[in-house]
Each structure stands twice: as C-alpha cells, then as structure tokens.
Design an enzyme around this catalytic site. Sequence first.
Site, short mmCIF file in Angstrom:
data_model
loop_
_atom_site.label_atom_id
_atom_site.label_comp_id
_atom_site.label_asym_id
_atom_site.label_seq_id
_atom_site.Cartn_x
_atom_site.Cartn_y
_atom_site.Cartn_z
N GLU A 249 45.49 1.49 -105.09
CA GLU A 249 44.83 1.66 -103.94
C GLU A 249 45.70 2.31 -102.84
O GLU A 249 46.51 2.02 -102.44
CB GLU A 249 44.11 0.46 -103.47
CG GLU A 249 43.22 0.92 -102.15
CD GLU A 249 42.37 -0.18 -101.93
OE1 GLU A 249 42.08 -1.37 -102.64
OE2 GLU A 249 41.57 -0.25 -100.91
N ASP B 49 36.71 -9.94 -109.50
CA ASP B 49 38.21 -10.37 -108.70
C ASP B 49 38.46 -11.81 -108.45
O ASP B 49 37.47 -12.61 -108.08
CB ASP B 49 37.78 -9.64 -107.26
CG ASP B 49 38.68 -8.35 -107.14
OD1 ASP B 49 39.40 -8.22 -107.82
OD2 ASP B 49 38.27 -7.78 -106.06
N ASP C 124 35.96 -8.41 -104.32
CA ASP C 124 35.86 -9.26 -103.15
C ASP C 124 35.27 -8.68 -102.08
O ASP C 124 35.34 -9.14 -101.11
CB ASP C 124 36.93 -10.40 -103.00
CG ASP C 124 38.29 -9.41 -103.10
OD1 ASP C 124 38.36 -8.20 -103.06
OD2 ASP C 124 39.36 -10.11 -102.79
N LYS D 60 40.51 -9.50 -112.26
CA LYS D 60 41.21 -8.51 -111.55
C LYS D 60 41.96 -9.33 -110.40
O LYS D 60 41.47 -10.28 -109.76
CB LYS D 60 40.53 -7.28 -110.80
CG LYS D 60 41.37 -6.46 -109.98
CD LYS D 60 40.94 -5.00 -109.49
CE LYS D 60 40.12 -5.31 -108.55
NZ LYS D 60 40.82 -5.71 -107.16
O1 KIV Z 1 37.15 -5.52 -104.03
C1 KIV Z 1 37.08 -4.26 -103.99
O2 KIV Z 1 35.91 -3.77 -103.84
C2 KIV Z 1 38.33 -3.75 -104.99
C3 KIV Z 1 38.50 -2.10 -104.95
C4 KIV Z 1 38.47 -1.39 -103.62
C5 KIV Z 1 39.28 -1.75 -106.13
O3 KIV Z 1 39.23 -4.39 -105.29
#
Ligand code: KIV
Length: 275
Positions: A183, A84, A45, A114
């Site tokens: 992270e 995501d 996201d 995720k």
């Molecule tokens: O949205 C994203 O790019 C992420 C990464 C930073 C792991 O969640």
Amino acid sequence: MSRITALNIRDYKTSGNKFSMVTAYDYTSARLAENGNIPVLLVGDSLGMVVMGYESTIPVTMDDMIRHTQMVVRGTTTSHVVSDLPFMTYQESPSKALGNAARLIQEGGAQSIKMEGGENISEAISNISRNGIPVMGHLGLTPQYVHALSGYQLQGKTHKAASKLIDDAIAVESAGAYAVVLELIPKELSELITSKLSIPTIGIGAGPFCDGQVQVFHDILGLYTDFVPKHTKQYCNLGDIAISALQKYAEEVSGSIFPSEKNSFSMPQGQLPTP
Ligand code: KIV
C-alpha cells in the site's frame, strides 16, 4: 463452481493473470462485487472508517470483523473471502494471533486472513499458516500503525526505507504468506518487490506492476467522499445518484405523489368495517 482458494490466488502469479480484489463489508456489497466478477473480497478493517465512521481503523474489534465477515460470506458463493485481523490482535504472541485468526475462519467463515507488518510479525504469520490458515501480508502504508508512521503518507521513499520494505516482503513470504498487499509505495519499488517474490503482490497506490490490485468498494463507486485518495479511480458516482434519488423520494412524499395507486393495496370487497 466452488470457491476460489488461497492456492488459486497464489497461482495467479505463475499464470501471469492480473487479478482484482475489492473490499466488501456486508451481504449487499459482497453480492454486487461477486456479480461484478471480482475474485477476491477483502473484509477490510477500513470498515471502521467507511462503514462505522471512525477516524481510523484502530477502534475496530474482533467482534466487528467476525460480524461483517459473516455478512460477506453469506453474500458470496465463489469469490474468496479474506478478512483482516484488527489492531493489536496478533502482536502480543503467536499463539494469541493463531487464536484470533481461527475465530475469523471458524466464526466468521473467511477462507484466509490478512495482517499488517513485516519481520516484526513473521513468527505470528508462520504460526498461523503452519496451522492451516492461509495468510495475506500487508506492507507499506499499514493503517493500523498510523501513529508510528505519522499519518497516511507514501512509504519507502528513501534507500533505507525501501531496503527495509524489501526485507519485510521477503520475511512475510518466508513466514508462509500466500500473497502480500503493498500500500502506498512508489511504483519502482513495488515492481522490484514483485520481481523478487514468488507470491503475488496486490497493490493499492503502488502502481501498475503488482500482480493484482485492491481498492476500497466505496472509493471506486463514489460512495465515500470525505477523502478521495489519489490512487483511486471513481468508476461511477453512486453517492450523487443516491442523493438525487433520495431528494426525489422526499419531494414525492411531500407532494402526495408517492405512494401511487401502483404502490398501494386494496381491501377485498365487503371486508372494510363500516366507519
Ligand atoms: O482495510 C482495508 O481496506 C485494507 C486495504 C486498503 C488493502 O487493508
């Protein structure tokens, strides 16, 4: 060759193969990443910031994620595509979370999803994974919680915060996640979490001891220069290359150099109407 599955990714931990994941947001970036031998592509996201120009990931919607996931899936044949779940699409109830996860799989074509959070979302993780959708967790700096975290800062620096992150990581694994992103946490803490889990950890700003690493496509290629995080490494500077190519194009158009004979088409003889 068929697509890499969530189970293959889970097995990277036992085989000890360190693996890479990179974000991809569209057909072209997905093709480039797959041709670059990246086994796992994350439709993050973060597209809200690097593609859509928002200040955070919070405005990103389910429809945005589905549309971009479709593009990435169309650009790949073997890389695993994980997508995501955006802000507030899984907190309300485990059944709403399952419904939204199902949309990313069914409409978007992702192979797993995720979601950010620990014990607070463990019921949602468990409902989704129990129903056949592989879940990747995300702990440490969780950008969807930016207002509660008071900005994008290193997490888990105190004994209390580190212990909470360890408990969250165990909760995410126990709920059924097949991997977890860590992270922006100290490397000693990610090493400890990695040793405690039987699922792979995937670090971003979490040091070298994780089982895999993830980076934002635009960061490692030098395409997004509004903010360059310390944890990133620019492997090239496509931004500068693109700007000088575009400047040259503009100059050649004003200087009548482009298009040349080579870039033009000719009328078949005798077909041009008389002026
Ligand atoms: O949205 C994203 O790019 C992420 C990464 C930073 C792991 O969640």
